[in-house]
Design a protein around this motif. Structure first.
Motif, mmCIF file in Angstrom:
data_model
loop_
_atom_site.group_PDB
_atom_site.id
_atom_site.type_symbol
_atom_site.label_atom_id
_atom_site.label_comp_id
_atom_site.label_asym_id
_atom_site.label_seq_id
_atom_site.Cartn_x
_atom_site.Cartn_y
_atom_site.Cartn_z
ATOM 1 N N ARG A 26 57.776 -4.110 63.246
ATOM 2 C CA ARG A 26 58.424 -4.974 64.235
ATOM 3 C C ARG A 26 58.838 -6.339 63.686
ATOM 4 N N PRO A 27 58.012 -7.020 62.875
ATOM 5 C CA PRO A 27 58.471 -8.314 62.328
ATOM 6 C C PRO A 27 59.704 -8.173 61.432
ATOM 7 N N CYS A 28 59.739 -7.127 60.611
ATOM 8 C CA CYS A 28 60.910 -6.914 59.748
ATOM 9 C C CYS A 28 62.143 -6.594 60.581
ATOM 10 N N ARG A 29 61.980 -5.795 61.625
ATOM 11 C CA ARG A 29 63.118 -5.458 62.496
ATOM 12 C C ARG A 29 63.643 -6.692 63.202
ATOM 13 N N SER A 30 62.757 -7.588 63.595
ATOM 14 C CA SER A 30 63.197 -8.821 64.258
ATOM 15 C C SER A 30 64.016 -9.689 63.310
ATOM 16 N N ILE A 31 63.594 -9.768 62.060
ATOM 17 C CA ILE A 31 64.344 -10.551 61.071
ATOM 18 C C ILE A 31 65.726 -9.940 60.859
ATOM 19 N N LEU A 32 65.797 -8.614 60.722
ATOM 20 C CA LEU A 32 67.092 -7.962 60.537
ATOM 21 C C LEU A 32 67.972 -8.078 61.778
ATOM 22 N N ALA A 33 67.370 -8.039 62.959
ATOM 23 C CA ALA A 33 68.148 -8.133 64.195
ATOM 24 C C ALA A 33 68.837 -9.488 64.324
ATOM 25 N N GLU A 34 68.248 -10.526 63.728
ATOM 26 C CA GLU A 34 68.858 -11.858 63.777
ATOM 27 C C GLU A 34 70.100 -11.953 62.900
ATOM 28 N N ARG A 35 70.268 -11.016 61.972
ATOM 29 C CA ARG A 35 71.412 -11.052 61.051
ATOM 30 C C ARG A 35 72.717 -10.642 61.709
ATOM 31 N N GLY A 36 72.657 -9.918 62.806
ATOM 32 C CA GLY A 36 73.893 -9.540 63.471
ATOM 33 C C GLY A 36 73.753 -8.285 64.311
ATOM 34 N N PRO A 37 74.778 -7.996 65.122
ATOM 35 C CA PRO A 37 74.694 -6.860 66.041
ATOM 36 C C PRO A 37 74.630 -5.510 65.337
ATOM 37 N N GLY A 38 75.204 -5.389 64.152
ATOM 38 C CA GLY A 38 75.136 -4.123 63.435
ATOM 39 C C GLY A 38 73.708 -3.749 63.067
ATOM 40 N N TRP A 39 72.966 -4.728 62.572
ATOM 41 C CA TRP A 39 71.565 -4.488 62.237
ATOM 42 C C TRP A 39 70.742 -4.254 63.496
ATOM 43 N N ARG A 40 71.038 -4.985 64.553
ATOM 44 C CA ARG A 40 70.296 -4.823 65.800
ATOM 45 C C ARG A 40 70.469 -3.414 66.349
ATOM 46 N N TYR A 41 71.675 -2.875 66.219
ATOM 47 C CA TYR A 41 71.931 -1.518 66.693
ATOM 48 C C TYR A 41 71.191 -0.487 65.848
ATOM 49 N N LEU A 42 71.131 -0.727 64.528
ATOM 50 C CA LEU A 42 70.529 0.241 63.624
ATOM 51 C C LEU A 42 69.009 0.265 63.731
ATOM 52 N N VAL A 43 68.362 -0.873 63.616
ATOM 53 C CA VAL A 43 66.895 -0.900 63.572
ATOM 54 C C VAL A 43 66.261 -1.404 64.860
ATOM 55 N N GLY A 44 67.032 -1.942 65.766
ATOM 56 C CA GLY A 44 66.469 -2.473 67.004
ATOM 57 C C GLY A 44 65.941 -3.879 66.809
ATOM 58 N N ASP A 45 65.236 -4.358 67.803
ATOM 59 C CA ASP A 45 64.616 -5.673 67.704
ATOM 60 C C ASP A 45 63.253 -5.604 68.367
ATOM 61 N N ALA A 46 62.680 -6.743 68.738
ATOM 62 C CA ALA A 46 61.323 -6.754 69.293
ATOM 63 C C ALA A 46 61.236 -6.027 70.626
ATOM 64 N N GLU A 47 62.316 -6.041 71.417
ATOM 65 C CA GLU A 47 62.264 -5.430 72.745
ATOM 66 C C GLU A 47 62.821 -4.007 72.789
#
Length: 72
Positions: A26-47
């Motif tokens: 989850r911490p790594c996914r949150s960091i990647l999610a902050e990089r942009g919507p493409g990463w958020r779609y791929l790995v998700g975020d905290a929620e």
């Protein structure tokens, strides 16, 4: 050949699960999610969980590449 294929399939499944849903990543996914919507779609975020189909393709390619570089 078949045992190798089964091991690679299970490794791809586990990597996909780790990248999209496990609590430990989850911490790594949150960091990647902050990089942009493409990463958020791929790995998700905290929620939200990421897209397992999209992440599965990338994880499978990673497993195949690792098998080609380091066969044993």
């Amino acid at each position: 050949m078949i045992p190798t294929l089964v091991i690679d399939a299970l490794a791809g499944y586990r990597l996909t699960r780790l990248a999209t849903r496990d609590r430990i990543s989850r911490p790594c996914r949150s960091i990647l999610a902050e990089r942009g919507p493409g990463w958020r779609y791929l790995v998700g975020d905290a929620e939200h969980d990421g897209c397992p189909w999209c992440a599965g393709i990338w994880c499978a390619m990673l497993v195949v590449a690792a098998r080609r570089l380091i066969p044993r």
